[in-house]
Design a protein around this motif. Structure first.
Motif, PDB file in Angstrom:
ATOM      1  N   TRP A 195       0.683  -1.172  -0.033  1.00  0.00           N
ATOM      2  CA  TRP A 195      -0.232   0.192   0.002  1.00  0.00           C
ATOM      3  C   TRP A 195       1.045   1.254   0.021  1.00  0.00           C
ATOM      4  CZ3 TRP A 195      -5.196  -0.354  -0.404  1.00  0.00           C
ATOM      5  CH2 TRP A 195      -5.699  -1.618  -0.465  1.00  0.00           C
ATOM      6  N   PRO A 196       0.985   1.924  -1.159  1.00  0.00           N
ATOM      7  CA  PRO A 196       1.702   3.172  -1.254  1.00  0.00           C
ATOM      8  C   PRO A 196       1.299   4.278  -0.109  1.00  0.00           C
ATOM      9  CG  PRO A 196       0.632   2.832  -3.285  1.00  0.00           C
ATOM     10  CD  PRO A 196       0.368   1.904  -2.509  1.00  0.00           C
ATOM     11  N   GLU A 197       2.172   5.231   0.095  1.00  0.00           N
ATOM     12  CA  GLU A 197       1.825   6.386   0.793  1.00  0.00           C
ATOM     13  C   GLU A 197       0.565   7.025   0.318  1.00  0.00           C
ATOM     14  OE1 GLU A 197       3.599   7.939   3.426  1.00  0.00           O
ATOM     15  OE2 GLU A 197       4.696   6.107   3.701  1.00  0.00           O
ATOM     16  N   GLU A 198       0.406   7.360  -1.056  1.00  0.00           N
ATOM     17  CA  GLU A 198      -0.701   7.948  -1.608  1.00  0.00           C
ATOM     18  C   GLU A 198      -2.083   7.326  -1.275  1.00  0.00           C
ATOM     19  OE1 GLU A 198      -1.163   7.227  -6.058  1.00  0.00           O
ATOM     20  OE2 GLU A 198       0.804   6.874  -5.595  1.00  0.00           O
ATOM     21  N   LEU A 199      -1.777   6.131  -0.973  1.00  0.00           N
ATOM     22  CA  LEU A 199      -3.346   5.451  -0.387  1.00  0.00           C
ATOM     23  C   LEU A 199      -3.384   5.117   1.052  1.00  0.00           C
ATOM     24  CD1 LEU A 199      -3.421   2.874  -3.350  1.00  0.00           C
ATOM     25  CD2 LEU A 199      -4.774   5.058  -3.059  1.00  0.00           C
ATOM     26  N   ALA A 200      -2.389   5.877   1.836  1.00  0.00           N
ATOM     27  CA  ALA A 200      -2.413   5.716   3.292  1.00  0.00           C
ATOM     28  C   ALA A 200      -3.809   6.137   3.770  1.00  0.00           C
ATOM     29  CB  ALA A 200      -1.498   6.617   4.149  1.00  0.00           C
ATOM     30  N   ASP A 201      -4.825   6.652   3.117  1.00  0.00           N
ATOM     31  CA  ASP A 201      -6.227   7.020   3.804  1.00  0.00           C
ATOM     32  C   ASP A 201      -7.077   5.770   3.484  1.00  0.00           C
ATOM     33  OD1 ASP A 201      -6.076   7.264   1.130  1.00  0.00           O
ATOM     34  OD2 ASP A 201      -7.548   9.146   1.076  1.00  0.00           O
ATOM     35  N   LEU A 223      -7.497   0.367   7.616  1.00  0.00           N
ATOM     36  CA  LEU A 223      -6.813  -0.725   7.587  1.00  0.00           C
ATOM     37  C   LEU A 223      -7.832  -1.718   7.608  1.00  0.00           C
ATOM     38  CD1 LEU A 223      -4.254   0.008  10.683  1.00  0.00           C
ATOM     39  CD2 LEU A 223      -3.890  -0.084   8.158  1.00  0.00           C
ATOM     40  N   ARG A 248      -8.539  -2.673   3.946  1.00  0.00           N
ATOM     41  CA  ARG A 248      -7.420  -3.178   3.213  1.00  0.00           C
ATOM     42  C   ARG A 248      -7.178  -4.883   2.972  1.00  0.00           C
ATOM     43  NH1 ARG A 248      -1.937   0.409   4.352  1.00  0.00           N
ATOM     44  NH2 ARG A 248      -2.956   2.463   4.161  1.00  0.00           N
ATOM     45  N   THR A 268       1.210  -4.114  -5.956  1.00  0.00           N
ATOM     46  CA  THR A 268       1.068  -2.616  -5.462  1.00  0.00           C
ATOM     47  C   THR A 268       0.114  -2.007  -5.684  1.00  0.00           C
ATOM     48  OG1 THR A 268       3.734  -2.638  -5.540  1.00  0.00           O
ATOM     49  CG2 THR A 268       2.505  -0.669  -5.432  1.00  0.00           C
ATOM     50  N   THR A 298     -10.383   6.037  -3.011  1.00  0.00           N
ATOM     51  CA  THR A 298     -10.454   6.627  -1.601  1.00  0.00           C
ATOM     52  C   THR A 298     -11.055   8.080  -1.694  1.00  0.00           C
ATOM     53  OG1 THR A 298      -8.291   7.195  -2.323  1.00  0.00           O
ATOM     54  CG2 THR A 298      -8.501   5.019  -1.099  1.00  0.00           C
TER      55      THR A 298
END
Length: 76
Positions: A20-26, A29, A32, A63, A76
């Motif tokens: 999960w890249p940083e851009e999809l941190a929102d 959990l 996911r 990814t 998102t």
């Protein structure tokens, strides 16, 4: 670098990994795990798929991209 879907390597999958890249941190959990199962269930449709060689087979590494989430209807 992403790989193309490979039925031969798919038959030798012994491990799965979802990045999960940083851009999809929102992405919550709790969502996911469900999304990762869907992505690995249709790995041929994923935008960024890699096969990592292991001593006993291959690890399918996906990814997650925004396009993958859009395709699943979970933007998102």
């Amino acid at each position: 670098m992403a790989d193309k879907f490979d039925p031969y390597r798919e038959a030798l999958i012994v491990e799965q990994k979802t990045i999960w890249p940083e851009e999809l941190a929102d992405v919550p959990l709790e969502k996911r795990e469900s999304l990762a199962r869907k992505l690995h269930g249709n790995a041929a449709a994923c935008e960024h798929l890699e096969y990592v060689r292991l001593p006993t087979g291959f690890c399918r590494q996906i990814t997650v991209t925004p396009a993958d989430l859009d395709r699943l209807g979970n933007a998102t």
